[in-house]
Design a protein around this motif. Structure first.
Motif, PDB file in Angstrom:
ATOM      1  N   ILE A  97      -0.151  61.723 105.278  1.00  0.00           N
ATOM      2  CA  ILE A  97      -0.685  61.521 103.925  1.00  0.00           C
ATOM      3  C   ILE A  97      -0.043  60.289 103.292  1.00  0.00           C
ATOM      4  CG2 ILE A  97      -0.844  62.467 101.566  1.00  0.00           C
ATOM      5  CD1 ILE A  97      -0.856  65.302 102.941  1.00  0.00           C
ATOM      6  N   LYS A  98       1.285  60.209 103.400  1.00  0.00           N
ATOM      7  CA  LYS A  98       1.993  59.054 102.827  1.00  0.00           C
ATOM      8  C   LYS A  98       1.537  57.758 103.486  1.00  0.00           C
ATOM      9  CE  LYS A  98       6.281  61.491 101.674  1.00  0.00           C
ATOM     10  NZ  LYS A  98       7.676  61.653 102.077  1.00  0.00           N
ATOM     11  N   ALA A  99       1.420  57.780 104.825  1.00  0.00           N
ATOM     12  CA  ALA A  99       1.013  56.578 105.566  1.00  0.00           C
ATOM     13  C   ALA A  99      -0.405  56.144 105.173  1.00  0.00           C
ATOM     14  CB  ALA A  99       1.094  56.829 107.065  1.00  0.00           C
ATOM     15  N   LEU A 100      -1.317  57.105 105.008  1.00  0.00           N
ATOM     16  CA  LEU A 100      -2.700  56.789 104.622  1.00  0.00           C
ATOM     17  C   LEU A 100      -2.750  56.153 103.239  1.00  0.00           C
ATOM     18  CD1 LEU A 100      -4.612  59.997 105.844  1.00  0.00           C
ATOM     19  CD2 LEU A 100      -4.637  57.734 106.904  1.00  0.00           C
ATOM     20  N   ILE A 101      -1.919  56.662 102.334  1.00  0.00           N
ATOM     21  CA  ILE A 101      -1.895  56.126 100.971  1.00  0.00           C
ATOM     22  C   ILE A 101      -1.297  54.717 100.955  1.00  0.00           C
ATOM     23  CG2 ILE A 101      -0.867  56.430  98.670  1.00  0.00           C
ATOM     24  CD1 ILE A 101      -1.205  59.512  99.145  1.00  0.00           C
ATOM     25  N   VAL A 102      -0.156  54.549 101.619  1.00  0.00           N
ATOM     26  CA  VAL A 102       0.526  53.249 101.624  1.00  0.00           C
ATOM     27  C   VAL A 102      -0.329  52.185 102.322  1.00  0.00           C
ATOM     28  CG1 VAL A 102       2.565  52.011 102.497  1.00  0.00           C
ATOM     29  CG2 VAL A 102       2.849  54.227 101.393  1.00  0.00           C
ATOM     30  N   SER A 103      -1.036  52.578 103.405  1.00  0.00           N
ATOM     31  CA  SER A 103      -1.867  51.602 104.137  1.00  0.00           C
ATOM     32  C   SER A 103      -3.286  51.488 103.548  1.00  0.00           C
ATOM     33  CB  SER A 103      -1.946  51.983 105.613  1.00  0.00           C
ATOM     34  OG  SER A 103      -2.608  53.228 105.753  1.00  0.00           O
ATOM     35  N   GLU A 104      -3.536  52.212 102.448  1.00  0.00           N
ATOM     36  CA  GLU A 104      -4.827  52.189 101.731  1.00  0.00           C
ATOM     37  C   GLU A 104      -6.007  52.581 102.625  1.00  0.00           C
ATOM     38  OE1 GLU A 104      -5.455  48.696  99.324  1.00  0.00           O
ATOM     39  OE2 GLU A 104      -3.310  48.472  98.935  1.00  0.00           O
ATOM     40  N   ASP A 105      -5.780  53.549 103.505  1.00  0.00           N
ATOM     41  CA  ASP A 105      -6.814  53.993 104.439  1.00  0.00           C
ATOM     42  C   ASP A 105      -7.641  55.120 103.806  1.00  0.00           C
ATOM     43  OD1 ASP A 105      -8.378  54.776 106.542  1.00  0.00           O
ATOM     44  OD2 ASP A 105      -6.736  55.120 107.955  1.00  0.00           O
ATOM     45  N   LYS A 110     -10.677  60.355 103.165  1.00  0.00           N
ATOM     46  CA  LYS A 110     -11.863  61.056 102.628  1.00  0.00           C
ATOM     47  C   LYS A 110     -12.474  62.061 103.616  1.00  0.00           C
ATOM     48  CE  LYS A 110     -15.610  57.868 103.671  1.00  0.00           C
ATOM     49  NZ  LYS A 110     -16.952  57.702 103.311  1.00  0.00           N
ATOM     50  N   LYS A 111     -11.834  62.206 104.793  1.00  0.00           N
ATOM     51  CA  LYS A 111     -12.275  63.242 105.743  1.00  0.00           C
ATOM     52  C   LYS A 111     -11.921  64.643 105.243  1.00  0.00           C
ATOM     53  CE  LYS A 111     -12.115  60.376 109.890  1.00  0.00           C
ATOM     54  NZ  LYS A 111     -11.354  60.010 111.075  1.00  0.00           N
ATOM     55  N   VAL A 112     -11.038  64.705 104.242  1.00  0.00           N
ATOM     56  CA  VAL A 112     -10.677  65.999 103.634  1.00  0.00           C
ATOM     57  C   VAL A 112     -11.929  66.585 102.981  1.00  0.00           C
ATOM     58  CG1 VAL A 112      -9.276  67.125 101.848  1.00  0.00           C
ATOM     59  CG2 VAL A 112      -8.303  65.256 103.203  1.00  0.00           C
ATOM     60  N   PRO A 113     -12.248  67.870 103.258  1.00  0.00           N
ATOM     61  CA  PRO A 113     -13.432  68.481 102.633  1.00  0.00           C
ATOM     62  C   PRO A 113     -13.393  68.351 101.103  1.00  0.00           C
ATOM     63  CG  PRO A 113     -12.480  69.944 104.280  1.00  0.00           C
ATOM     64  CD  PRO A 113     -11.529  68.791 104.125  1.00  0.00           C
ATOM     65  N   LYS A 114     -14.526  67.979 100.522  1.00  0.00           N
ATOM     66  CA  LYS A 114     -14.701  67.838  99.065  1.00  0.00           C
ATOM     67  C   LYS A 114     -13.925  66.663  98.454  1.00  0.00           C
ATOM     68  CE  LYS A 114     -15.804  72.664  98.344  1.00  0.00           C
ATOM     69  NZ  LYS A 114     -15.333  73.955  97.940  1.00  0.00           N
ATOM     70  N   LEU A 115     -13.392  65.791  99.313  1.00  0.00           N
ATOM     71  CA  LEU A 115     -12.708  64.598  98.789  1.00  0.00           C
ATOM     72  C   LEU A 115     -13.561  63.389  99.151  1.00  0.00           C
ATOM     73  CD1 LEU A 115     -10.103  63.447  97.437  1.00  0.00           C
ATOM     74  CD2 LEU A 115      -9.194  63.159  99.717  1.00  0.00           C
ATOM     75  N   GLY A 116     -14.262  62.867  98.170  1.00  0.00           N
ATOM     76  CA  GLY A 116     -15.146  61.738  98.432  1.00  0.00           C
ATOM     77  C   GLY A 116     -14.408  60.407  98.416  1.00  0.00           C
ATOM     78  N   GLN A 117     -15.167  59.336  98.585  1.00  0.00           N
ATOM     79  CA  GLN A 117     -14.595  57.990  98.633  1.00  0.00           C
ATOM     80  C   GLN A 117     -13.925  57.612  97.309  1.00  0.00           C
ATOM     81  OE1 GLN A 117     -16.963  54.959 100.511  1.00  0.00           O
ATOM     82  NE2 GLN A 117     -16.243  53.390  99.101  1.00  0.00           N
ATOM     83  N   LYS A 118     -14.587  57.934  96.212  1.00  0.00           N
ATOM     84  CA  LYS A 118     -14.073  57.546  94.887  1.00  0.00           C
ATOM     85  C   LYS A 118     -12.706  58.179  94.616  1.00  0.00           C
ATOM     86  CE  LYS A 118     -16.172  56.699  90.392  1.00  0.00           C
ATOM     87  NZ  LYS A 118     -17.229  57.100  89.461  1.00  0.00           N
ATOM     88  N   LYS A 119     -12.615  59.479  94.905  1.00  0.00           N
ATOM     89  CA  LYS A 119     -11.348  60.183  94.659  1.00  0.00           C
ATOM     90  C   LYS A 119     -10.254  59.728  95.621  1.00  0.00           C
ATOM     91  CE  LYS A 119     -12.445  64.163  92.329  1.00  0.00           C
ATOM     92  NZ  LYS A 119     -12.954  65.520  92.354  1.00  0.00           N
ATOM     93  N   SER A 120     -10.641  59.439  96.869  1.00  0.00           N
ATOM     94  CA  SER A 120      -9.675  58.928  97.858  1.00  0.00           C
ATOM     95  C   SER A 120      -9.071  57.620  97.364  1.00  0.00           C
ATOM     96  CB  SER A 120     -10.346  58.678  99.211  1.00  0.00           C
ATOM     97  OG  SER A 120     -10.851  59.865  99.730  1.00  0.00           O
ATOM     98  N   GLN A 121      -9.943  56.745  96.867  1.00  0.00           N
ATOM     99  CA  GLN A 121      -9.471  55.444  96.360  1.00  0.00           C
ATOM    100  C   GLN A 121      -8.595  55.626  95.117  1.00  0.00           C
ATOM    101  OE1 GLN A 121     -13.424  53.679  96.179  1.00  0.00           O
ATOM    102  NE2 GLN A 121     -12.941  52.321  97.895  1.00  0.00           N
ATOM    103  N   ILE A 123      -6.640  58.241  94.467  1.00  0.00           N
ATOM    104  CA  ILE A 123      -5.339  58.737  94.950  1.00  0.00           C
ATOM    105  C   ILE A 123      -4.484  57.562  95.412  1.00  0.00           C
ATOM    106  CG2 ILE A 123      -4.215  60.044  96.817  1.00  0.00           C
ATOM    107  CD1 ILE A 123      -6.577  62.070  96.580  1.00  0.00           C
ATOM    108  N   ILE A 124      -5.088  56.674  96.205  1.00  0.00           N
ATOM    109  CA  ILE A 124      -4.365  55.504  96.719  1.00  0.00           C
ATOM    110  C   ILE A 124      -3.903  54.618  95.573  1.00  0.00           C
ATOM    111  CG2 ILE A 124      -4.707  53.329  98.005  1.00  0.00           C
ATOM    112  CD1 ILE A 124      -6.506  55.100  99.946  1.00  0.00           C
ATOM    113  N   LEU A 125      -4.798  54.356  94.634  1.00  0.00           N
ATOM    114  CA  LEU A 125      -4.484  53.502  93.481  1.00  0.00           C
ATOM    115  C   LEU A 125      -3.320  54.070  92.659  1.00  0.00           C
ATOM    116  CD1 LEU A 125      -5.648  50.953  91.964  1.00  0.00           C
ATOM    117  CD2 LEU A 125      -6.861  52.586  90.511  1.00  0.00           C
ATOM    118  N   ASP A 126      -3.362  55.380  92.409  1.00  0.00           N
ATOM    119  CA  ASP A 126      -2.343  56.024  91.562  1.00  0.00           C
ATOM    120  C   ASP A 126      -0.999  56.222  92.266  1.00  0.00           C
ATOM    121  OD1 ASP A 126      -4.387  56.137  89.771  1.00  0.00           O
ATOM    122  OD2 ASP A 126      -4.338  58.300  89.447  1.00  0.00           O
TER     123      ASP A 126
END
Length: 195
Positions: A97-105, A110-121, A123-126
């Motif tokens: 999770i940390k690696a995905l956020i830091v690398s902005e992946d 967004k492969k997490v159920p009910k987590l779309g692209q907008k919310k994924s972005q 999370i990364i931004l915040d």
């Protein structure tokens, strides 16, 4: 509020575990990763996040404080609630999770159920800066601990070389003092001054 619970696993499902603490059963919501790590009848310690809303009070449990901290960080993102944060922690382990956020992946996130692209972005931004700072701080702390551990080992070998036995060496070395030594020479000088 609860900080942690220590008790026996009385019952577990993929969503929650009932922890028997001295005859009182606490329903604690968990991630799938926590579910996989515990067994029925096992004595466990779970760190608790107290989720309190007007009509709702939930205990959410984690096997260590670092997981709970990450969960709380995820909850700080607008639009991420308890269920979604648990879904993220069920899908990926903490380091991923940390690696995905830091690398902005966000595509993998967004492969997490009910987590779309907008919310994924979002999370990364915040969280990107917060997690990057945490990783740097924990890396520095790990290096510092390794340095002190090496100084202590070298000091033991030096004292053994001078003919001291393990019992005397244990009396001479103070683990807290070892943290204050700059290097092995400094450690040897300070220890020999005590003799």
């Amino acid at each position: 509020m609860f900080d942690f619970l220590r008790g026996k696993v009385d019952y577990k499902t993929t969503n929650y575990v009932t922890v028997d603490v001295n005859g009182v059963g606490y329903k604690v919501f968990i991630s799938l990763r926590t579910y996989d790590s515990i067994s029925d009848g096992e004595e466990i310690k779970v760190y608790i996040y107290n989720h309190i809303k007007e009509e709702e009070f939930k205990l959410v449990g984690f096997l260590n404080q670092q997981e709970r901290n990450l969960f709380e960080m995820l909850l700080s993102v607008k639009g991420v609630g308890v269920s979604l944060a648990l879904a993220i922690m069920s899908t990926f382990d903490m380091d991923t999770i940390k690696a995905l956020i830091v690398s902005e992946d966000y595509l993998t996130l967004k492969k997490v159920p009910k987590l779309g692209q907008k919310k994924s972005q979002q999370i990364i931004l915040d969280l990107k800066d917060k997690i990057s700072k945490l990783e740097v701080a924990s890396g520095e702390k790990r290096l510092e601990l390794e340095k002190h551990s090496n100084i202590e080992e070298e000091l033991i070998m030096a004292l053994e070389g001078l003919g001291y036995n393990k019992k005397d060496i244990a009396k001479l070395i103070d683990k807290e003092e070892v943290k204050t030594y700059k290097d092995i020479q400094d450690a040897i000088k300070a220890t020999l001054r005590k003799i």
